[in-house]
Design an enzyme around this catalytic site. Sequence first.
Site, PDB file in Angstrom:
ATOM      1  N   ASP A   1     -26.362   6.079  42.067  1.00 48.26           N
ATOM      2  CA  ASP A   1     -26.390   4.759  42.741  1.00 48.26           C
ATOM      3  C   ASP A   1     -27.803   4.275  42.940  1.00 48.26           C
ATOM      4  O   ASP A   1     -28.599   4.756  43.297  1.00 48.26           O
ATOM      5  CB  ASP A   1     -25.914   5.227  44.450  1.00 48.26           C
TER       6      ASP A   1
ATOM      7  N   LYS B   1     -28.550  -6.807  47.209  1.00 49.04           N
ATOM      8  CA  LYS B   1     -29.752  -6.489  47.617  1.00 49.04           C
ATOM      9  C   LYS B   1     -30.645  -7.253  46.566  1.00 49.04           C
ATOM     10  O   LYS B   1     -30.493  -8.769  46.746  1.00 49.04           O
ATOM     11  CB  LYS B   1     -29.863  -5.092  47.299  1.00 49.04           C
TER      12      LYS B   1
ATOM     13  N   GLU C   1     -28.889   9.122  44.753  1.00 44.28           N
ATOM     14  CA  GLU C   1     -29.442   7.729  44.710  1.00 44.28           C
ATOM     15  C   GLU C   1     -30.686   7.638  43.782  1.00 44.28           C
ATOM     16  O   GLU C   1     -31.468   8.750  43.759  1.00 44.28           O
ATOM     17  CB  GLU C   1     -29.794   7.254  46.100  1.00 44.28           C
TER      18      GLU C   1
ATOM     19  N   ASN D   1     -32.920  -7.135  52.415  1.00 50.79           N
ATOM     20  CA  ASN D   1     -32.752  -6.367  51.077  1.00 50.79           C
ATOM     21  C   ASN D   1     -32.985  -7.332  50.036  1.00 50.79           C
ATOM     22  O   ASN D   1     -32.642  -7.103  48.799  1.00 50.79           O
ATOM     23  CB  ASN D   1     -31.659  -5.571  50.962  1.00 50.79           C
TER      24      ASN D   1
ATOM     25  N   HIS E   1     -26.281   8.028  50.624  1.00 48.91           N
ATOM     26  CA  HIS E   1     -25.681   6.745  51.703  1.00 48.91           C
ATOM     27  C   HIS E   1     -24.230   7.238  52.091  1.00 48.91           C
ATOM     28  O   HIS E   1     -23.341   7.732  51.533  1.00 48.91           O
ATOM     29  CB  HIS E   1     -25.563   5.486  50.688  1.00 48.91           C
TER      30      HIS E   1
ATOM     31  N   SER F   1     -32.435   4.660  50.490  1.00 51.52           N
ATOM     32  CA  SER F   1     -32.539   3.478  51.014  1.00 51.52           C
ATOM     33  C   SER F   1     -33.204   3.626  52.291  1.00 51.52           C
ATOM     34  O   SER F   1     -33.678   2.387  52.680  1.00 51.52           O
ATOM     35  CB  SER F   1     -30.914   2.990  51.232  1.00 51.52           C
TER      36      SER F   1
ATOM     37  N   HIS G   1     -31.074   0.230  45.277  1.00 46.98           N
ATOM     38  CA  HIS G   1     -32.296  -0.319  45.621  1.00 46.98           C
ATOM     39  C   HIS G   1     -33.223  -0.446  44.531  1.00 46.98           C
ATOM     40  O   HIS G   1     -34.315  -0.815  44.775  1.00 46.98           O
ATOM     41  CB  HIS G   1     -32.898   0.593  46.669  1.00 46.98           C
TER      42      HIS G   1
HETATM   43  C1  LIG Z   1     -26.390  -0.996  50.356  1.00 43.02           C
HETATM   44  C2  LIG Z   1     -25.941   0.290  49.780  1.00 43.02           C
HETATM   45  C3  LIG Z   1     -24.412   0.321  49.360  1.00 43.02           C
HETATM   46  C4  LIG Z   1     -23.514  -0.630  49.678  1.00 43.02           C
HETATM   47  O1  LIG Z   1     -23.412  -1.669  49.058  1.00 43.02           O
HETATM   48  P1  LIG Z   1     -22.911  -2.986  49.578  1.00 43.02           P
HETATM   49  O2  LIG Z   1     -22.555  -3.763  48.313  1.00 43.02           O
HETATM   50  O3  LIG Z   1     -23.705  -3.383  50.653  1.00 43.02           O
HETATM   51  O4  LIG Z   1     -21.509  -2.463  50.347  1.00 43.02           O
HETATM   52  C5  LIG Z   1     -24.173   1.635  48.524  1.00 43.02           C
HETATM   53  N1  LIG Z   1     -25.297   2.404  48.359  1.00 43.02           N
HETATM   54  C6  LIG Z   1     -26.573   2.354  48.622  1.00 43.02           C
HETATM   55  C7  LIG Z   1     -27.579   3.558  48.364  1.00 43.02           C
HETATM   56  C8  LIG Z   1     -26.898   1.183  49.533  1.00 43.02           C
HETATM   57  O5  LIG Z   1     -28.085   1.190  49.943  1.00 43.02           O
END
Ligand SMILES: *Cc1c(COP(=O)(O)O)cnc(C)c1O
Length: 418
Positions: A226, A257, A197, A66, A152, A201, A229
């Site tokens: 969220d 990421k 989101e 990522n 997620h 993801s 990405h």
């Molecule tokens: C990767 C991810 C997370 C978690 O984040 P980390 O910092 O890796 O724990 C949360 N939400 C989404 C949509 C993700 O892709």
Amino acid sequence: MGSDQLADQFQADKFQFVAQAQAERQQQQRSRSLHPLQPSPDLPLQRHDAVHVWRAGQRLLSFSSNDYLGLSKHPALIAAAQDYTGRYGTSATASRLVVGTFDIHDQLEQQLAAACGQEAALLFSSGFQANSTILPALLDRQSLVLCDRLVHNSLLQGILASRARFIRYGHNDLDHLHRLLQKQREKGYSRILIVTETVFSMDGDRTDLDQLIPLANQYNAILYLDDAHALGVLGKNGMGLAAHRPGVDLVVGTFGKAFGAFGAFVACSQAVREHLINTCPGFIYTTALPPGVVGAIAAALALIPTLTAERQTLAHHAELLRTQLQALGYDSGASSTHIIPVMVGAEAAALQLSQTLEAEGILAAAIRPPTVAAGTSRLRLALSSQHRRDHLDCLIRAIGERAIGERATGERSHVSGG
Ligand SMILES: *Cc1c(COP(=O)(O)O)cnc(C)c1O
């Protein structure tokens, strides 16, 4: 039976459930395991190569990380991590509320808030920790959560822990969300919270925020996005799709990421920030982010607005890859970003495609249930701005050969939509 024998038998039985569950996973080919990477033998990292990895002596071209901007190997991030570590030490030594808040945490939060167009921001140890503990701090048993079907796992954990009533709406189906809001509004909930989101993801498609924000507003629902990405890659100055959008109440971003570091933050109002500082267990009962990590994040935050050309390359390459996959008969779903699924369908077929590519020096992870729904196993390709055209050509050639080979043998099960 002696007491030793009794003890042996007892111990053997105690973890019988573990052995049985593992046997079942193995039978279903669902057992997962870890495959460590090694550092490149041509160190130092100054070469700034973030797309190749080394595993068991083999150099692999990765389409699975990522690290969308290649920042994890960027000299400026490495230097800042070293500098902050040199000045503050390797640990924050305590939780934020005890003696773990340094001036660098404070500054970073202010910069993040400004960059996202929100009043305030609060750092978290990870995105998982943020989502799974912020949501319960905002909800009670009388609340209603409406969330996208594909959110997620960390968001789902937060929702479940809150014990609020929750309903999942069809993936990106905002008409469905609207109907649910209409139906539920008279039911006397303490509050309604919408969770989704901005970029999904595993599918690389986007939520239509132009439709979602007014909808949340119309029903006076709290909007929690969220942006994991999109952050670094999309939006004004690369600060994500939820930045500078009035009507978005909370935005969670992650640093693991495109930021090339580790950790997460939430951007929100000053009042919500204070509420979280006082009530969110995932903020209160954990050690603050270490100085080195804060340094890397701060360096990434300074760099990201300048990486416009990198973001354009990423978008252009993603478009190119989708077109070429389509020409080979593959379905890449509704992807409109640098995350591109190659839909395969059957678990075994997805795993096999991934393994074939790996034998040819390409790392493209197969994503299978329970991460995605049964029958939607896929390769998840994630592009980095460091991928060059010849890297993409190499990937397409390898996938193409595989597709042609399978057609020749009459086995086309992996080509969905066919
Ligand atoms: C990767 C991810 C997370 C978690 O984040 P980390 O910092 O890796 O724990 C949360 N939400 C989404 C949509 C993700 O892709």
